[in-house]
Design a protein around this motif. Structure first.
Motif, PDB file in Angstrom:
ATOM      1  N   TRP A 119       3.082   7.843   8.034  1.00  0.00           N
ATOM      2  CA  TRP A 119       2.345   7.935   6.768  1.00  0.00           C
ATOM      3  C   TRP A 119       2.177   9.394   6.382  1.00  0.00           C
ATOM      4  O   TRP A 119       1.746  10.211   7.183  1.00  0.00           O
ATOM      5  CB  TRP A 119       0.988   7.261   6.900  1.00  0.00           C
ATOM      6  N   ASP A 140       0.415  10.135   3.416  1.00  0.00           N
ATOM      7  CA  ASP A 140      -0.955  10.072   2.906  1.00  0.00           C
ATOM      8  C   ASP A 140      -1.318   8.596   2.796  1.00  0.00           C
ATOM      9  O   ASP A 140      -0.646   7.751   3.385  1.00  0.00           O
ATOM     10  CB  ASP A 140      -1.116  10.827   1.581  1.00  0.00           C
ATOM     11  N   ASP A 141      -2.360   8.261   2.052  1.00  0.00           N
ATOM     12  CA  ASP A 141      -2.811   6.865   1.971  1.00  0.00           C
ATOM     13  C   ASP A 141      -1.825   5.948   1.257  1.00  0.00           C
ATOM     14  O   ASP A 141      -1.907   4.731   1.395  1.00  0.00           O
ATOM     15  CB  ASP A 141      -4.168   6.784   1.257  1.00  0.00           C
ATOM     16  N   ASN A 142      -0.916   6.497   0.469  1.00  0.00           N
ATOM     17  CA  ASN A 142      -0.012   5.678  -0.336  1.00  0.00           C
ATOM     18  C   ASN A 142       1.473   5.824  -0.010  1.00  0.00           C
ATOM     19  O   ASN A 142       2.264   4.975  -0.388  1.00  0.00           O
ATOM     20  CB  ASN A 142      -0.198   5.993  -1.826  1.00  0.00           C
ATOM     21  N   VAL A 143       1.845   6.890   0.637  1.00  0.00           N
ATOM     22  CA  VAL A 143       3.266   7.171   0.855  1.00  0.00           C
ATOM     23  C   VAL A 143       3.602   7.151   2.347  1.00  0.00           C
ATOM     24  O   VAL A 143       2.930   7.811   3.148  1.00  0.00           O
ATOM     25  CB  VAL A 143       3.667   8.539   0.259  1.00  0.00           C
ATOM     26  N   SER A 144       4.624   6.377   2.686  1.00  0.00           N
ATOM     27  CA  SER A 144       5.097   6.364   4.069  1.00  0.00           C
ATOM     28  C   SER A 144       6.600   6.591   4.102  1.00  0.00           C
ATOM     29  O   SER A 144       7.309   6.316   3.140  1.00  0.00           O
ATOM     30  CB  SER A 144       4.757   5.034   4.752  1.00  0.00           C
ATOM     31  N   ASP A 177       6.371   4.212  -1.578  1.00  0.00           N
ATOM     32  CA  ASP A 177       5.179   4.665  -2.290  1.00  0.00           C
ATOM     33  C   ASP A 177       4.443   3.437  -2.792  1.00  0.00           C
ATOM     34  O   ASP A 177       4.903   2.766  -3.718  1.00  0.00           O
ATOM     35  CB  ASP A 177       5.568   5.584  -3.437  1.00  0.00           C
ATOM     36  N   THR A 178       3.295   3.122  -2.199  1.00  0.00           N
ATOM     37  CA  THR A 178       2.552   1.922  -2.572  1.00  0.00           C
ATOM     38  C   THR A 178       1.666   2.117  -3.787  1.00  0.00           C
ATOM     39  O   THR A 178       1.040   1.169  -4.254  1.00  0.00           O
ATOM     40  CB  THR A 178       1.684   1.431  -1.391  1.00  0.00           C
ATOM     41  N   SER A 179       1.614   3.332  -4.334  1.00  0.00           N
ATOM     42  CA  SER A 179       0.771   3.580  -5.510  1.00  0.00           C
ATOM     43  C   SER A 179       1.468   3.176  -6.803  1.00  0.00           C
ATOM     44  O   SER A 179       0.850   3.159  -7.853  1.00  0.00           O
ATOM     45  CB  SER A 179       0.382   5.053  -5.579  1.00  0.00           C
ATOM     46  N   ILE A 180       2.746   2.865  -6.737  1.00  0.00           N
ATOM     47  CA  ILE A 180       3.508   2.525  -7.938  1.00  0.00           C
ATOM     48  C   ILE A 180       3.275   1.078  -8.312  1.00  0.00           C
ATOM     49  O   ILE A 180       3.221   0.201  -7.553  1.00  0.00           O
ATOM     50  CB  ILE A 180       5.004   2.779  -7.721  1.00  0.00           C
TER      51      ILE A 180
END
Length: 53
Positions: free
Chosen positions: A22, A24-28, A50-53
């Motif tokens: 990871w 950050d909290d959104n990108v692995s 990227d889970t923020s998308i």
């Protein structure tokens, strides 16, 4: 993940084929490992998720 990337040549049920880091909290970053014909393991590719998308 299957809808984003075609997987072949390895067993998806084996977690040893993947390493997740990871950023950050959104990108692995997901490192995908395969086995060579001689049985050695190598990193084939890295998938950025990227889970923020």
């Amino acid at each position: 993940m299957e809808k984003y990337k075609e997987f072949d040549g390895f067993d998806l049920a084996t977690i040893d084929n993947f390493e997740v880091k990871w950023q950050d909290d959104n990108v692995s970053l997901i490192n995908v490992y395969r086995k060579a014909e001689d049985g050695t393991r190598f990193k084939d590719e890295t998938i950025r998720l990227d889970t923020s998308i």
